[in-house]
Scaffold this motif. Structure first.
Motif, PDB file in Angstrom:
ATOM      1  N   ARG A  17       0.809  -1.217   0.000  1.00  0.00           N
ATOM      2  CA  ARG A  17       0.000   0.000   0.000  1.00  0.00           C
ATOM      3  C   ARG A  17       0.847   1.274   0.000  1.00  0.00           C
ATOM      4  O   ARG A  17       0.337   2.351  -0.258  1.00  0.00           O
ATOM      5  CB  ARG A  17      -0.973  -0.004   1.184  1.00  0.00           C
ATOM      6  CG  ARG A  17      -2.122  -1.009   1.004  1.00  0.00           C
ATOM      7  CD  ARG A  17      -2.938  -0.690  -0.251  1.00  0.00           C
ATOM      8  NE  ARG A  17      -3.940  -1.698  -0.551  1.00  0.00           N
ATOM      9  CZ  ARG A  17      -5.218  -1.615  -0.201  1.00  0.00           C
ATOM     10  NH1 ARG A  17      -5.646  -0.567   0.464  1.00  0.00           N
ATOM     11  NH2 ARG A  17      -6.049  -2.575  -0.523  1.00  0.00           N
ATOM     12  N   ARG A  18       2.140   1.159   0.294  1.00  0.00           N
ATOM     13  CA  ARG A  18       3.013   2.321   0.170  1.00  0.00           C
ATOM     14  C   ARG A  18       3.185   2.736  -1.290  1.00  0.00           C
ATOM     15  O   ARG A  18       3.689   3.825  -1.576  1.00  0.00           O
ATOM     16  CB  ARG A  18       4.381   2.015   0.788  1.00  0.00           C
ATOM     17  CG  ARG A  18       4.364   1.922   2.311  1.00  0.00           C
ATOM     18  CD  ARG A  18       5.718   1.544   2.849  1.00  0.00           C
ATOM     19  NE  ARG A  18       6.131   0.214   2.409  1.00  0.00           N
ATOM     20  CZ  ARG A  18       7.299  -0.351   2.703  1.00  0.00           C
ATOM     21  NH1 ARG A  18       8.188   0.323   3.439  1.00  0.00           N
ATOM     22  NH2 ARG A  18       7.596  -1.561   2.279  1.00  0.00           N
ATOM     23  N   GLU A  19       2.768   1.876  -2.213  1.00  0.00           N
ATOM     24  CA  GLU A  19       2.857   2.186  -3.636  1.00  0.00           C
ATOM     25  C   GLU A  19       1.633   2.932  -4.147  1.00  0.00           C
ATOM     26  O   GLU A  19       1.541   3.246  -5.328  1.00  0.00           O
ATOM     27  CB  GLU A  19       3.050   0.901  -4.444  1.00  0.00           C
ATOM     28  CG  GLU A  19       4.325   0.142  -4.096  1.00  0.00           C
ATOM     29  CD  GLU A  19       4.438  -1.182  -4.841  1.00  0.00           C
ATOM     30  OE1 GLU A  19       3.484  -1.537  -5.564  1.00  0.00           O
ATOM     31  OE2 GLU A  19       5.479  -1.853  -4.696  1.00  0.00           O
ATOM     32  N   THR A  20       0.671   3.227  -3.265  1.00  0.00           N
ATOM     33  CA  THR A  20      -0.524   3.960  -3.655  1.00  0.00           C
ATOM     34  C   THR A  20      -0.404   5.418  -3.227  1.00  0.00           C
ATOM     35  O   THR A  20       0.301   5.749  -2.281  1.00  0.00           O
ATOM     36  CB  THR A  20      -1.791   3.363  -3.018  1.00  0.00           C
ATOM     37  OG1 THR A  20      -1.722   3.516  -1.598  1.00  0.00           O
ATOM     38  CG2 THR A  20      -1.928   1.889  -3.359  1.00  0.00           C
ATOM     39  N   ALA A  21      -1.090   6.284  -3.949  1.00  0.00           N
ATOM     40  CA  ALA A  21      -1.103   7.710  -3.616  1.00  0.00           C
ATOM     41  C   ALA A  21      -2.451   8.287  -3.996  1.00  0.00           C
ATOM     42  O   ALA A  21      -3.166   7.755  -4.863  1.00  0.00           O
ATOM     43  CB  ALA A  21       0.025   8.455  -4.336  1.00  0.00           C
ATOM     44  N   VAL A  22      -2.803   9.396  -3.339  1.00  0.00           N
ATOM     45  CA  VAL A  22      -4.063  10.096  -3.589  1.00  0.00           C
ATOM     46  C   VAL A  22      -3.744  11.566  -3.843  1.00  0.00           C
ATOM     47  O   VAL A  22      -2.927  12.165  -3.133  1.00  0.00           O
ATOM     48  CB  VAL A  22      -5.019   9.977  -2.390  1.00  0.00           C
ATOM     49  CG1 VAL A  22      -6.317  10.742  -2.650  1.00  0.00           C
ATOM     50  CG2 VAL A  22      -5.308   8.523  -2.075  1.00  0.00           C
ATOM     51  N   TYR A  23      -4.394  12.139  -4.864  1.00  0.00           N
ATOM     52  CA  TYR A  23      -4.326  13.593  -5.084  1.00  0.00           C
ATOM     53  C   TYR A  23      -5.742  14.152  -4.985  1.00  0.00           C
ATOM     54  O   TYR A  23      -6.674  13.657  -5.644  1.00  0.00           O
ATOM     55  CB  TYR A  23      -3.733  13.947  -6.450  1.00  0.00           C
ATOM     56  CG  TYR A  23      -3.813  15.444  -6.708  1.00  0.00           C
ATOM     57  CD1 TYR A  23      -2.874  16.303  -6.151  1.00  0.00           C
ATOM     58  CD2 TYR A  23      -4.872  15.992  -7.424  1.00  0.00           C
ATOM     59  CE1 TYR A  23      -2.971  17.679  -6.317  1.00  0.00           C
ATOM     60  CE2 TYR A  23      -4.972  17.368  -7.599  1.00  0.00           C
ATOM     61  CZ  TYR A  23      -4.024  18.205  -7.047  1.00  0.00           C
ATOM     62  OH  TYR A  23      -4.129  19.559  -7.198  1.00  0.00           O
ATOM     63  N   LEU A  24      -5.895  15.205  -4.177  1.00  0.00           N
ATOM     64  CA  LEU A  24      -7.195  15.839  -3.953  1.00  0.00           C
ATOM     65  C   LEU A  24      -7.159  17.249  -4.518  1.00  0.00           C
ATOM     66  O   LEU A  24      -6.330  18.060  -4.111  1.00  0.00           O
ATOM     67  CB  LEU A  24      -7.511  15.888  -2.452  1.00  0.00           C
ATOM     68  CG  LEU A  24      -7.386  14.558  -1.713  1.00  0.00           C
ATOM     69  CD1 LEU A  24      -7.480  14.782  -0.210  1.00  0.00           C
ATOM     70  CD2 LEU A  24      -8.454  13.583  -2.192  1.00  0.00           C
ATOM     71  N   GLY A  25      -8.060  17.549  -5.444  1.00  0.00           N
ATOM     72  CA  GLY A  25      -8.085  18.860  -6.077  1.00  0.00           C
ATOM     73  C   GLY A  25      -8.947  19.856  -5.341  1.00  0.00           C
ATOM     74  O   GLY A  25      -9.739  19.513  -4.449  1.00  0.00           O
TER      75      GLY A  25
ATOM     76  N   VAL B 290      -0.498  11.199   0.510  1.00  0.00           N
ATOM     77  CA  VAL B 290      -1.653  12.044   0.229  1.00  0.00           C
ATOM     78  C   VAL B 290      -1.138  13.415  -0.203  1.00  0.00           C
ATOM     79  O   VAL B 290      -0.330  14.031   0.495  1.00  0.00           O
ATOM     80  CB  VAL B 290      -2.570  12.178   1.450  1.00  0.00           C
ATOM     81  CG1 VAL B 290      -3.755  13.086   1.135  1.00  0.00           C
ATOM     82  CG2 VAL B 290      -3.051  10.804   1.911  1.00  0.00           C
ATOM     83  N   PHE B 291      -1.601  13.860  -1.356  1.00  0.00           N
ATOM     84  CA  PHE B 291      -1.203  15.147  -1.918  1.00  0.00           C
ATOM     85  C   PHE B 291      -2.472  15.920  -2.255  1.00  0.00           C
ATOM     86  O   PHE B 291      -3.503  15.318  -2.567  1.00  0.00           O
ATOM     87  CB  PHE B 291      -0.369  14.954  -3.190  1.00  0.00           C
ATOM     88  CG  PHE B 291       0.821  14.052  -3.021  1.00  0.00           C
ATOM     89  CD1 PHE B 291       2.060  14.582  -2.720  1.00  0.00           C
ATOM     90  CD2 PHE B 291       0.703  12.682  -3.153  1.00  0.00           C
ATOM     91  CE1 PHE B 291       3.166  13.760  -2.565  1.00  0.00           C
ATOM     92  CE2 PHE B 291       1.795  11.840  -2.992  1.00  0.00           C
ATOM     93  CZ  PHE B 291       3.035  12.387  -2.700  1.00  0.00           C
ATOM     94  N   SER B 292      -2.400  17.242  -2.222  1.00  0.00           N
ATOM     95  CA  SER B 292      -3.595  18.011  -2.569  1.00  0.00           C
ATOM     96  C   SER B 292      -3.215  19.395  -3.061  1.00  0.00           C
ATOM     97  O   SER B 292      -2.053  19.812  -2.999  1.00  0.00           O
ATOM     98  CB  SER B 292      -4.560  18.117  -1.379  1.00  0.00           C
ATOM     99  OG  SER B 292      -4.280  19.249  -0.586  1.00  0.00           O
TER     100      SER B 292
ATOM    101  N   GLU C  24      -0.675  15.501   4.898  1.00  0.00           N
ATOM    102  CA  GLU C  24      -0.347  15.553   3.476  1.00  0.00           C
ATOM    103  C   GLU C  24       1.146  15.752   3.268  1.00  0.00           C
ATOM    104  O   GLU C  24       1.839  16.326   4.104  1.00  0.00           O
ATOM    105  CB  GLU C  24      -1.076  16.722   2.797  1.00  0.00           C
ATOM    106  CG  GLU C  24      -2.577  16.659   2.848  1.00  0.00           C
ATOM    107  CD  GLU C  24      -3.215  17.832   2.124  1.00  0.00           C
ATOM    108  OE1 GLU C  24      -2.515  18.467   1.306  1.00  0.00           O
ATOM    109  OE2 GLU C  24      -4.389  18.117   2.385  1.00  0.00           O
ATOM    110  N   LEU C  25       1.605  15.291   2.100  1.00  0.00           N
ATOM    111  CA  LEU C  25       2.951  15.587   1.637  1.00  0.00           C
ATOM    112  C   LEU C  25       2.862  16.642   0.543  1.00  0.00           C
ATOM    113  O   LEU C  25       1.835  16.773  -0.123  1.00  0.00           O
ATOM    114  CB  LEU C  25       3.617  14.320   1.107  1.00  0.00           C
ATOM    115  CG  LEU C  25       3.868  13.227   2.153  1.00  0.00           C
ATOM    116  CD1 LEU C  25       4.342  11.950   1.480  1.00  0.00           C
ATOM    117  CD2 LEU C  25       4.880  13.690   3.198  1.00  0.00           C
TER     118      LEU C  25
END
Length: 726
Positions: A94-102, A127-129, A358-359
């Protein structure tokens, strides 16, 4: 027969009430401001007036798209969710997954209620946004000073007598991190009652033109100016504390290094102006300092945002009418949380600290491109368009093409979602309910309003159902997410002293909830538990109460409530958080640095909101165009004519010039969110413009928050056809 409905505009942070006229086919034939809304009182802007055109945009996707052999085709919802499941099954770690929130997530109920459970189900810290391309410095500063990242004091616009505004242009933006419908009218009223408005900005914006005084400042130097004002308050014995604080001596010591004469050379603001601003703030009966995106998206964004509230504290204007105050939103949960922390984990490649869970989006491409354990291979994007909104978008564009699998929840096939393997389009705006969970926590007057869907879903899932289904796929537990969240929330509330439901039975409370959907029942629960709710013992607010008042409810002016808001470990305002003070030395080291010859800044348009409103014909053209604003003296000095090439360390663009003396010499300005040359959105493609983020540098960030630097970017400008060394 035509029908009339009322709802909140979801297109920016002003939360204006709208009155819509619909024909018998459900098409919007008229939009006007809701004169009976107690907060917006009939105000409307061009975006709100175009709500129907945006809602009915023929380029909005109406069915899922699944990519097969490199080409998209329409699929059923079950086919699309099966494809998502198959893609996620490829992920072994799961460390290979990422999320971007606009950005649009802040304007939807689904974004507020369902993203957190979805991220938890995915089990990732990647998690990025859009927050780290916008306002993260304010969250970090507020979190470390007051104990919570959403404890952001807003200017009490309706009662203040002096407003110092930096890097904000609410006549174009309608306000940001300060929810105030008809912000322009409120500023005009401030001046009519004898108040004073001072705007500090590298451009003479529409807001600056309205002000009593406009002060030009070199981009990226706001922290120096603010420190110069703080220095003067201490030097002239003008500090007037009204609250107990930690760290006063540390702030005084740090400010010693930034006297007005020294900061004048760095900022371009004369020393006498710095001193006068300090004296005016100290002398004003009711004053507020407010700063926004121009100061956040700069090299010292967190220092600037911290100094804004240091000034509000030192002048005695924090938590008092006419100063800066904390809103009391109707859905604020009972109880206290742990004090805020930064850097609980770091990014894999560059070691950048986490903030707000978030990162920095500035390192997303690193995480995708760099081989090794934890390399991101699966990406979920929910709204937004980071290819245009993130720094060095060209690099991110290429990186997205290297992913193993990508899923996008988005109404459009755009510059980012074209890389997806599955696109899940949420319903139209008028098919969705609306409540502004986060924005009402930043309102200049306490208020609540809920808008039910205007049009039926016609068999498609709501955005809440899409996100809940994705959470089920990710967790392997495809049950009733809403029921789980409701029971967990009620369980905690019944165990929280002073919640109003302490010791009561969860099943009994659950049975009392109203609503046609899980999202509505959760809203009803939050309203009942909130500070005006019928379960809290302090009011009678509930979902039914809001449904009975479709124009919204006025909950009164802001009131002093610092004691309720503070969540620091000490219980005091932390005036000198170590994480922020550590960055002062970096600021000091650049005090005497000569500015670059030319720098780039951004620009807001009234008829635009980042990249996602460029496909609405009434909102493009006219003043809403992608041009490079530049001072006529620079045009003559550089031998420019018509258009020019703008180059940075990361890329170049060719853009039409807009000479104007409203911008400082040595500064050029491009609006944000353009660059639609290859877009599937037809109107946007016809008004493509260029992306400012072809020029920005993903390695340049505000150190304490990780926020991207979009203002003060060094560039060179040359005539087309001329090659220059950078």
């Amino acid at each position: 027969m035509p029908s009339t409905v009322h709802r909140t505009c979801p297109l920016c942070e002003a939360v204006c009430g709208l009155t819509l006229t619909l024909d018998d086919a459900g098409r919007v034939t008229g939009v006007r401001g809701d004169k009976n809304d107690p907060f917006s009182k009939g105000f409307i802007c061009p975006k709100g007036a175009s709500l129907g055109r945006l809602d009915e945009d023929p380029d909005r996707l109406s069915a899922p798209l699944v990519k097969r052999d490199g080409r998209f085709r329409e699929a059923s919802w079950e086919e699309a969710f099966s494809a998502v499941r198959a893609g996620l099954d490829q992920v072994k770690d799961r460390r290979e997954t990422a999320v971007y929130l606009g950005n649009p997530n802040a304007h939807t109920m689904a974004g507020a209620l369902y993203v957190a459970p979805l991220v938890k189900a995915l089990g990732t810290r990647n998690v990025f946004s859009a927050s780290t391309a916008d306002q993260m410095p304010k969250h970090v500063a507020a979190g470390l000073m007051f104990g919570h990242p959403m404890a952001i004091p807003v200017p009490d616009l309706d009662r203040t007598g002096y407003l110092l505004m930096l890097g904000a242009n609410p006549l174009e933006s309608n306000g940001s991190l300060c929810t105030a419908p008809d912000f322009p009218g409120r500023l005009k009223t401030l001046r009519r009652r004898g108040g004073r408005l001072v705007v500090v900005d590298p451009r003479r914006t529409r807001t600056a033109a309205l002000a009593d005084e406009h002060v030009f400042i070199r981009p990226g130097t706001d922290a120096y100016l603010l420190f110069g004002i703080v220095h003067t308050l201490f030097a002239e014995d003008l500090v007037r504390l009204r609250h107990e604080v930690n760290g006063l001596a540390e702030v005084r010591e740090a400010a010693k290094h930034f006297p007005p004469d020294a900061v004048a050379a760095r900022t371009g603001v004369p020393a006498e102006v710095v001193t006068r601003l300090a004296r005016e703030l100290a002398a004003a009966d009711r004053a507020a300092v407010y700063a926004r995106i121009g100061t956040c998206t700069a090299e010292f964004g967190t220092l600037a945002q911290w100094l804004v509230d240091v000034l509000n504290v030192l002048t005695g204007n924090l938590d008092r009418p006419g100063g800066v105050m904390f809103a009391k939103p109707a859905t604020e949960p009972p109880g206290r949380r742990r004090p805020y922390q930064v850097g609980r984990w770091r990014s894999r490649v560059r070691g950048l600290p986490e903030a707000n869970g978030e990162l920095p989006v500035a390192t997303l491409a690193d995480e995708i491109e760099t081989p090794g354990e934890g390399q991101v291979r699966f990406l979920l994007t929910i709204a937004g368009n980071p290819v245009l909104s993130a720094p060095n978008g060209a690099r991110l564009d290429k990186a997205l093409g290297r992913l193993g699998f990508m899923v996008s929840v988005d109404p459009y096939l755009n510059e980012t979602t074209r890389h997806a393997d599955v696109i899940l389009p949420p319903p139209r705006i008028l098919q969705s309910g609306h409540y502004d969970f986060s924005l009402l926590g930043l309102a200049v007057r306490n208020y609540a309003r809920y808008s039910r869907p205007v049009l039926p879903l016609d068999g498609r899932p709501s955005e809440a159902e899409i996100l809940a289904r994705l959470a089920g796929i990710a967790s392997g537990l495809e049950g009733d997410l809403d029921a789980y969240v409701i029971d967990e929330t009620l369980r905690k509330a019944t165990q929280t002293p002073g919640s109003g439901v302490e010791g009561r039975d969860v099943a009994e409370l659950r049975a009392l909830l109203d609503g046609e959907t899980g999202a509505e029942r959760r809203l009803d629960m939050m309203l009942r538990l909130g500070p005006y709710g019928e379960w809290s013992g302090k009011g009678e607010l509930s979902l039914r109460k809001l449904l009975d008042h479709p124009h919204g409810l006025d909950l009164g002016p802001l009131q002093p409530r610092l004691g309720e808001v503070l969540r620091t470990a000490s219980g005091l305002i932390e005036l000198a958080p170590p994480h922020i003070i550590e960055d002062v030395e970096r600021l000091r080291a650049k005090l005497e640095q000569a500015p670059p010859e030319m720098v780039l800044i951004g620009r807001r348009h009234l008829r635009s909101n980042n990249s996602w409103m460029h496909n609405v014909a009434p909102l493009v053209g006219g003043s809403n165009t992608c041009t490079l604003q530049i001072h006529p003296d620079d045009v003559a000095r550089l031998g420019l004519n018509g258009e020019a090439v703008v180059r940075s360390a990361k890329g170049e663009v060719t853009v039409v010039l807009e000479p104007t003396d409203t911008i400082m010499p040595g500064v050029v300005s491009l609006p944000h969110g353009w660059g639609h040359a290859d877009s599937a959105q037809r109107v946007a493609a016809d008004h493509a413009g260029v992306s400012a983020n072809a020029l920005t540098d993903e390695t340049a960030i505000d150190a304490p928050s990780g926020n991207a630097v979009f203002n003060g970017v060094p560039v060179t400008i040359s005539p087309t056809g001329v090659i220059t060394a950078h």
